[in-house]
Design an enzyme around this catalytic site. Structure first.
Site, short mmCIF file in Angstrom:
data_model
loop_
_atom_site.label_atom_id
_atom_site.label_comp_id
_atom_site.label_asym_id
_atom_site.label_seq_id
_atom_site.Cartn_x
_atom_site.Cartn_y
_atom_site.Cartn_z
N GLY A 66 0.83 -1.21 0.00
CA GLY A 66 0.00 0.00 0.00
C GLY A 66 0.86 1.25 0.00
N ALA A 67 1.94 1.21 -0.80
CA ALA A 67 2.90 2.31 -0.75
C ALA A 67 2.70 3.33 -1.87
CB ALA A 67 4.33 1.75 -0.81
N SER A 68 1.61 3.23 -2.61
CA SER A 68 1.37 4.20 -3.68
C SER A 68 0.78 5.51 -3.17
CB SER A 68 0.41 3.58 -4.72
OG SER A 68 -0.71 3.02 -4.07
N ASP A 115 -2.12 -7.77 -5.43
CA ASP A 115 -3.27 -7.74 -4.53
C ASP A 115 -2.91 -8.58 -3.30
OD1 ASP A 115 -5.62 -8.10 -3.15
OD2 ASP A 115 -6.79 -8.78 -4.87
N TYR A 127 -13.74 -3.51 9.65
CA TYR A 127 -12.41 -2.88 9.75
C TYR A 127 -11.80 -3.10 11.14
CZ TYR A 127 -8.92 0.89 9.36
OH TYR A 127 -7.77 1.63 9.34
N LYS A 165 -8.45 -5.21 12.13
CA LYS A 165 -7.30 -4.58 12.80
C LYS A 165 -7.01 -5.22 14.15
CE LYS A 165 -6.40 -1.61 9.53
NZ LYS A 165 -5.13 -1.65 8.81
#
Ligand code: NAP
Length: 243
Positions: free
Chosen positions: A11-13, A62, A154, A158
């Site tokens: 998720g580094a974009s 993904d 969510y 987590k």
């Protein structure tokens, strides 16, 4: 400093992951930038990391799909030789009250957030065991600690990440691999852009939203030799929201 280290950041974009990739590049690490859809944004982060002197590559993967994770990890090791730091940051929300939430929205969020962490840890585990060392940093959320209404999927994902962190910390400790979680509060990113900042700030003792860089600084500490006696811990970074 992270000189000579290779870090994989999912998720580094965008958002927190992009800030972590840039911080690690600034500290001398080579970075593998994992993203799902936004190739242009991933390329921007990659360019900025290279401008900071890092070797950097982007990988479309993904994280909810184990086979894609396995293939991507093999490509990263082929390119960089090894992985020293894994930051499991990729995450999504599909908020709704339990009565209204579809099964698909529950499963999608848990499969991406929690399943993604598991998939990447499993895919990297041989690498870490072989290297007899490493750092795994999982991005959880204060939602897991507080149980925010509308976030059953969510918050559960987590909370699962916090439990996964403790378990992995025990399993990998003998190989000198530290596994920790970060639980951010409200951080200014695409994920929180639709929320009312004024209302939220009123609930935060430090009276401001967090910045992606705040989280990146903590990730840098957990990736550094200086934090080598911390494992299985979850550190809140929330301006005091969950005190
Ligand atoms: P964001 O700005 O929405 O960015 C999400 C990132 O995750 C993007 O890079 C996206 O890639 C990637 N991603 C989404 N699904 C993916 C998948 N299936 N496989 C691979 N990559 C995927 O989110 P953020 O606010 O930076 O959040 C980052 C992490 O911090 C998440 O785990 C989130 O739950 C956690 N967190 C955030 C906050 C907050 O207030 N922002 C608070 C607590 C915890 P694309 O760009 O390609 O879509």
């Amino acid at each position: 400093m992270l000189n000579g280290k290779t870090a994989v950041i999912t998720g580094a974009s965008r958002g927190i992951g992009a800030a972590v990739a840039e911080k690690f590049a600034h500290l001398g690490a080579n970075v593998a930038i994992i993203y799902q859809a936004n190739t242009d944004k991933a390329e921007d982060v990659c360019r900025r990391a290279r401008d900071l002197g890092a070797e950097a590559e982007i990988y479309k993967c993904d994280v909810s799909d184990f086979d894609e994770c396995k293939k991507t990890v093999a490509e990263v090791i082929g390119r960089f030789g090894k992985i020293d730091i894994l930051v499991n940051n990729a995450g999504i929300t599909r908020d709704n009250l339990i009565a209204m939430m579809s099964e698909d929205d529950f499963n999608k969020v848990v499969g991406t957030n929690l399943g993604g962490c598991f998939n990447m840890i499993k895919a990297c585990s041989r690498n870490f065991i072989r290297n007899k060392g490493g750092r795994i940093i999982n991005i959880a959320s204060v939602s897991a600690l507080l149980g925010l209404a509308g976030q059953s999927n969510y918050a559960a994902s987590k909370a699962g990440i916090i439990a996964l962190t403790k378990t992995a910390a025990r399993e990998f400790a003998a190989k000198n691999i530290c596994v920790n979680a970060i639980a951010p509060g409200f951080i200014t990113t695409d994920m929180t852009e639709s929320l009312s900042a004024d209302e939220i700030v009123g609930r935060i003792p430090l009276k401001r939203l967090g910045r992606p860089e705040d989280v990146a600084n903590l990730a840098a500490f957990l990736a550094d030799e200086a934090s080598g006696y911390i494992t299985g811990e979850t550190i809140r970074i929330d301006g005091g929201l969950a005190i």
